[in-house]
Write a protein that holds these residues in place. Structure first.
Motif, PDB file in Angstrom:
ATOM      1  N   PRO A   1     -50.956  45.661 -24.114  1.00 51.82           N
ATOM      2  CA  PRO A   1     -49.954  46.387 -23.337  1.00 51.82           C
ATOM      3  C   PRO A   1     -48.557  45.889 -23.698  1.00 51.82           C
ATOM      4  CG  PRO A   1     -50.940  44.663 -22.018  1.00 51.82           C
ATOM      5  CD  PRO A   1     -51.697  44.684 -23.311  1.00 51.82           C
ATOM      6  N   ALA A   2     -47.550  46.644 -23.337  1.00 50.32           N
ATOM      7  CA  ALA A   2     -46.175  46.246 -23.646  1.00 50.32           C
ATOM      8  C   ALA A   2     -45.745  45.047 -22.814  1.00 50.32           C
ATOM      9  CB  ALA A   2     -45.234  47.426 -23.404  1.00 50.32           C
ATOM     10  N   ILE A   3     -46.257  44.974 -21.583  1.00 46.51           N
ATOM     11  CA  ILE A   3     -45.840  43.906 -20.669  1.00 46.51           C
ATOM     12  C   ILE A   3     -47.070  43.236 -20.075  1.00 46.51           C
ATOM     13  CG2 ILE A   3     -44.537  43.347 -18.573  1.00 46.51           C
ATOM     14  CD1 ILE A   3     -42.914  45.947 -19.077  1.00 46.51           C
ATOM     15  N   VAL A   4     -47.065  41.914 -20.051  1.00 42.87           N
ATOM     16  CA  VAL A   4     -48.102  41.135 -19.382  1.00 42.87           C
ATOM     17  C   VAL A   4     -47.500  40.452 -18.167  1.00 42.87           C
ATOM     18  CG1 VAL A   4     -49.430  38.987 -19.535  1.00 42.87           C
ATOM     19  CG2 VAL A   4     -49.698  40.731 -21.289  1.00 42.87           C
ATOM     20  N   ILE A   5     -48.127  40.647 -17.016  1.00 43.25           N
ATOM     21  CA  ILE A   5     -47.753  39.954 -15.787  1.00 43.25           C
ATOM     22  C   ILE A   5     -48.831  38.911 -15.516  1.00 43.25           C
ATOM     23  CG2 ILE A   5     -47.323  40.176 -13.304  1.00 43.25           C
ATOM     24  CD1 ILE A   5     -46.654  43.140 -13.836  1.00 43.25           C
ATOM     25  N   ILE A   6     -48.421  37.691 -15.213  1.00 42.56           N
ATOM     26  CA  ILE A   6     -49.386  36.630 -14.945  1.00 42.56           C
ATOM     27  C   ILE A   6     -49.395  36.329 -13.452  1.00 42.56           C
ATOM     28  CG2 ILE A   6     -50.111  34.286 -15.507  1.00 42.56           C
ATOM     29  CD1 ILE A   6     -48.480  34.519 -18.082  1.00 42.56           C
ATOM     30  N   GLY A   7     -50.550  36.529 -12.813  1.00 45.73           N
ATOM     31  CA  GLY A   7     -50.686  36.257 -11.387  1.00 45.73           C
ATOM     32  C   GLY A   7     -50.630  37.517 -10.552  1.00 45.73           C
TER      33      GLY A   7
END
Length: 486
Positions: A6-12
């Motif tokens: 994906p273009a953006i990874v969010i962690i949490g």
């Protein structure tokens, strides 16, 4: 093993990650994934399930501004209710399908040639997004004290954030180490079950009454049906909490009313002068986190509860021995010793531009531009980063401001057609120098106490030094001149 990224990874997937995911979708960014190390969303509100676990910020303020909950049952919601609110919110805004559970991030490395990150997961999977938003927060690595002989203990031992619900405390001799925000919530519950409870206190906290009232059904109906009622109530709570910051950030002498309120409760609930003396703090109120409780002091007056202020000398197979030579035989040790707040950030495995590690950027201490971006770390954003914590209001407010900052950075990239954005080192330096000058005048640095707010050098890397509306005014939108857009 690699896959389409994906273009953006969010962690949490706590409040930070969940809020970021929702706002990305609302602003037209749909190509993202949320990586959650556990098997369920909620962050700290999934991990912490100890008896009595609840928020110490009023429920109507400890929630998203765009998703007010008129149905809170109490002024201070218990953990299951907060967790249920987060689950409902994830479903309402259709972000659950973006969450990948059991996805523990081990390392993040920037590739200068491809202008992408390589995110390495514990299961061997790698993702190569254009941007990363870290929403891991600071309250997820339990802190254990270094007690000689602790590994020899033969009974049950666990941290409040890793509560052993399979262990029955009924009739047991229980030791509780620590008197922080979690401990004052679970100690009264444990005291009701245990045959004996010994509470080991290093420093007594300042404790004020908790105005925790059940919200009548009629009031909840009004919040749900009368336009603006819930919003007005939330706004009233916000400004009431903001007033507390005056004594913390401007002049500690302005906290006299808070101190008198805390001492009044102590004197009223603890009649024994010797016990009361042990529970009376000798440092400026606000220097450590001010706690709220109505039942903590009464629990300590129970005949089966002992407050021990002598330092722990060692732990033996079936007991704890204090520095005065007294041996306390116990069946169970519960650690209410909080979290590794600064370590949660300083231990990040992040490598940025030209192979520089984030620890090298932070050689003189952890810091970020507006608590969100770090020099030499392109397209890397942190929610609840350095100096975004609060001692007086809701961190959810701070999270929402930071989310707007991240979105404004992403829009800068879109408008310019550029690949990367990162803060100019000189802009980050100016911001943090101003921030630390303000902190040096605040109660957390002048109150005569040491707390988890400070790093090993005594520098406050945790709290915002002013009112939250100041953070909103200065940080909700990224200033293009403060960033390198390439």
């Amino acid at each position: 093993m690699s896959e389409r990224s994906p273009a953006i990874v969010i962690i949490g997937s706590g409040f930070a990650g969940l809020g970021m995911a929702i706002q990305l979708k609302k602003n037209g960014f749909h190509d993202f994934v949320v990586l959650e190390k556990s098997g369920a969303l909620g962050g700290t509100w999934h991990d912490n399930t100890y008896p009595g676990c609840a928020c110490d910020v009023p429920s109507h303020m400890y929630s998203f501004s765009f998703e007010l909950n008129p149905h809170w049952s109490r002024m201070f919601a218990p953990q299951p209710e907060i967790r249920a609110y987060m689950e409902r919110t994830a479903d309402k805004y259709a972000v659950r399908d973006h969450i990948r559970f059991h996805s523990h991030v081990e390392a993040m490395e920037w590739n200068d040639e491809t202008a992408r990150w390589t995110v390495s997961l514990a299961d061997g999977t790698t993702l190569t997004p254009k941007a990363i938003v870290s929403g891991i927060g600071a309250l997820h690595i339990p802190s254990y004290p270094d007690l000689p002989g602790a590994e020899r203990f033969r009974g049950a031992a666990f941290h409040s954030a890793e509560w052993d619900h399979g262990y029955d405390l009924t009739g047991k001799r229980v030791a509780v180490v620590g008197t922080g925000a979690s401990a004052i919530q679970f100690v009264p519950k444990v005291a009701e079950k245990a045959e004996k409870l010994v509470l080991f206190q290093r420093t007594p906290p300042w404790i004020q009454p908790k105005p925790d009232k059940r919200i009548p059904a009629a009031v909840r109906r009004m919040f749900a049906t009368v336009p603006g009622a819930a919003r007005a109530f939330r706004n009233g709570i916000y400004w009431t909490l903001e007033a507390r910051a005056v004594g913390f950030t401007i002049d500690p002498r302005l906290s006299g009313a808070m101190r008198r309120l805390a001492l009044h409760q102590l004197n009223k609930q603890v009649r024994d002068p010797e016990l009361r003396a042990k529970l009376t703090p000798d440092y400026t109120i606000g220097c450590k986190r001010v706690l709220l409780s109505n039942d903590y002091y009464p629990a300590l007056t129970r005949p089966n509860v002992t407050l021990e202020t002598s330092a722990i000398a060692e732990v033996r197979e079936n007991s704890i021995v204090t520095a005065d030579g007294v041996e306390h035989e116990v069946d169970c040790i519960i650690y209410g010793t909080g979290f590794k707040v600064t370590d949660a950030l300083s231990e990040l495995r992040v490598t940025g531009r030209n192979g520089i590690k984030i620890q090298e950027v932070w050689a003189d201490g952890i810091e970020a531009h507006h608590g969100t971006t770090v020099p030499h770390m392109p397209n890397f954003f942190m929610l609840l980063g350095p100096n975004t914590g609060l001692g007086h209001n809701s961190v959810v407010f701070m999270i929402e401001v930071q989310i707007q900052h991240v979105l404004s950075c992403l829009r800068l990239l879109q408008r310019s057609g550029a690949d990367t954005i990162e803060p100019r080192p000189e802009a980050a330096r100016r911001f943090n120098d101003r921030l630390q000058r303000r902190l040096r005048r605040a109660v957390w640095n002048e109150g005569g106490c040491h707390s988890w707010y400070l790093d090993e050098n005594g520098v406050n890397r945790t709290l915002w030094p002013g009112h939250t509306f100041e953070f909103w005014a200065g940080s909700r939108k990224a200033k293009e001149e403060e960033y390198l857009v390439r």
